[in-house]
Design an enzyme around this catalytic site. Structure first.
Site, PDB file in Angstrom:
ATOM      1  N   GLY A 190       0.813  -1.205   0.000  1.00  0.00           N
ATOM      2  CA  GLY A 190       0.000   0.000   0.000  1.00  0.00           C
ATOM      3  C   GLY A 190       0.849   1.259   0.000  1.00  0.00           C
ATOM      4  O   GLY A 190       1.927   1.318  -0.603  1.00  0.00           O
ATOM      5  N   SER A 191       0.379   2.258   0.719  1.00  0.00           N
ATOM      6  CA  SER A 191       1.019   3.569   0.654  1.00  0.00           C
ATOM      7  C   SER A 191       2.395   3.626   1.297  1.00  0.00           C
ATOM      8  O   SER A 191       3.124   4.599   1.093  1.00  0.00           O
ATOM      9  CB  SER A 191       0.109   4.618   1.303  1.00  0.00           C
ATOM     10  OG  SER A 191      -1.053   4.801   0.515  1.00  0.00           O
TER      11      SER A 191
END
Length: 490
Positions: free
Chosen positions: A215-216
């Site tokens: 993810g981020s």
């Protein structure tokens, strides 16, 4: 008469020679075949005929041996078994060995010739040395903080000392007690069946053997690639990044969980984790440079061992631009172990250098004499030192002003990055909550610890705040344990 005696003597000599040849064939030529035969239990009896060496954490053994008075005399015991299971693994008379029990089996079982001052004599007598000990790099305070923080939820924590690569914590939950597999009775068989049938997979080492979409948190890698490639030269200059962002060559648009991401500077986009900015940055950098940066951090490395093998973290090197955009925000085919993401954070903290992580500080004989040490570890430059300095700024801003405020430690400088990884069919699964970070105490000359936390079953309401709300407090507890305790091997 003399002739018959002579013939008999010659015949007896021939029989004796035949016996000697056969004995030589059995003892020398075919010895390995008989040694390896499943029907030969002598090696097994000898293996369990003496106590096994210990695995030490913080200077104290977390393993032991129990005398059963049976044919396979000594069984393995564990102190705080579930806490240290991802480090020790198990040593079972029935099911073999895993993790450090497997990787360091020669030392622990006494079979390693380095344990003996006269190894050739041992080969001749076939005697076995007393088992040696394995001294780990684990910081017990950090390990306990990680274990308590996860609280039985599915997840993992990996913590590294950035300047050396020493692994300070390696936790995976839910866990299990390796002692239930030590013997060879029916209870062990029942425990084996139960553990393997458990849907929560308690024997899976999620910190080193499970990969997740990062993810981020992968935006740390994307930012490094953009800065190194010169796509970004000023952290505060607006970027040409529309919101929403149409993935190249498609009609699909990418949006953000935060408002106001259009044309945001790298500093602000990193602080608030704007997907559109980083997806476009990845496309602008290009697949070749993005892949090169990811590989410099350790992605796509199939040979990482700590000393047991680690699952390969992956960044696809053959993608179209739309897939590259998604990969640059930690989605599509990008996958990473928590240990890999701790390496990413450690590289930022260590001036752009990646130190190969390791779990064994040294091995010793029973009397304490050192057999081998970890020695100098290979160093890889993941990014320019100036890029690392700017990334430290960005990560510090996330904790001081952005989504990572829950990781702040009074009196320490902390940098971090939140993340939430979508998964499942049409992203229907509960997102994984991520947080990667590093910390430097007020009196420290350099960062003391880098941490990665993933929680599989976290509640998610906003894409990147989840990591800050669920995973960041766990990282804070681990970092505080190291910074306040010094993180030193006892």
């Amino acid at each position: 008469m003399t002739r018959y005696i002579r013939h008999a003597a010659v015949f007896c000599a021939l029989l004796l020679a035949a016996l000697l040849v056969n004995a030589t064939r059995l003892q020398v030529v075919q010895s390995r075949t008989y040694d390896d035969s499943p029907a030969n239990r002598r090696a097994t009896i000898a293996r369990y005929g003496q106590p096994r060496g210990d695995i030490l954490v913080g200077g104290r053994p977390v393993t032991g041996s129990r005398d059963t008075r049976e044919q396979l005399r000594y069984e393995r015991t564990y102190a705080d078994g579930p806490l240290y299971a991802p480090v020790t693994g198990f040593a079972s008379q029935e099911y073999g060995t895993t993790f450090l029990e497997h990787a360091e089996d020669g030392v622990l079982s006494g079979a390693d010739p380095m344990l003996s001052p006269l190894p050739l004599w041992n080969d001749f007598t076939r005697s076995r040395n007393p088992g040696g000990d394995v001294v780990t790099t684990i910081d017990p305070a950090a390990q306990r903080a990680a274990y308590r923080g996860l609280g039985g939820r599915k997840g993992a924590v990996a913590a590294i000392e950035p300047s050396t690569g020493r692994i300070l914590a390696l936790v995976s939950t839910p866990s299990y007690d390796p002692a239930v597999l030590s013997g060879n009775d029916r209870a062990v068989a029942r425990s084996w069946a139960r553990l393997n049938g458990d849907a929560d997979k308690p024997m899976l080492n999620r910190a080193a053997r499970q990969t997740y979409p990062p993810g981020s948190t992968f935006k740390v890698v994307t930012a490094a690639a953009a800065l190194d490639a010169g796509v970004i030269t000023d952290l505060d200059e607006p970027t040409d990044s529309p919101a929403p962002y149409r993935l190249p060559g498609t009609t699909t648009t990418l949006t953000n969980e935060s408002d106001g991401c259009a044309d945001l500077s790298l500093r602000e986009a990193f602080k608030w984790s704007c997907n559109t900015v980083f997806a476009k940055l990845g496309v602008d950098v290009g697949v070749r440079d993005m892949a090169a940066t990811a590989q410099a951090f350790g992605f796509n490395d199939p040979a990482l061992r700590i000393p047991f093998s680690v699952a390969r973290s992956t960044f696809d090197t053959t993608m179209d631009k739309a897939q590259l955009a998604l990969s640059s925000i930690g989605q599509y085919n990008t996958r990473a172990t928590p240990l890999q993401m701790a390496m990413v954070s450690a590289a930022v903290a260590n001036g752009g250098q990646v130190r190969e992580p390791y779990l064994v500080e040294r091995t010793t004989r029973t009397g304490g004499a050192t057999v081998a040490t970890a020695g100098a570890r290979p160093v890889r430059q993941a990014m320019h030192p100036a890029t690392a300095v700017r990334l430290k700024e960005l990560m510090t801003d996330v904790v001081r002003e952005g989504t990572g405020g829950n990781a702040a430690i009074p009196g320490a400088t902390v940098g971090g990055k939140t993340g939430t990884a979508q998964h499942g069919i049409l992203n229907s699964g509960t997102p994984y909550a991520w947080f990667v970070s590093w910390a430097q105490g007020g009196k420290d000359l350099e960062p003391k610890v880098a941490v990665a936390v993933v929680v599989e079953d976290a509640s998610a309401f906003r894409q990147d705040i989840t990591g800050g709300g669920v995973a960041a407090p766990i990282a804070r507890a681990v970092m505080a344990a190291v910074v306040n305790g010094g993180g030193q091997l006892q």
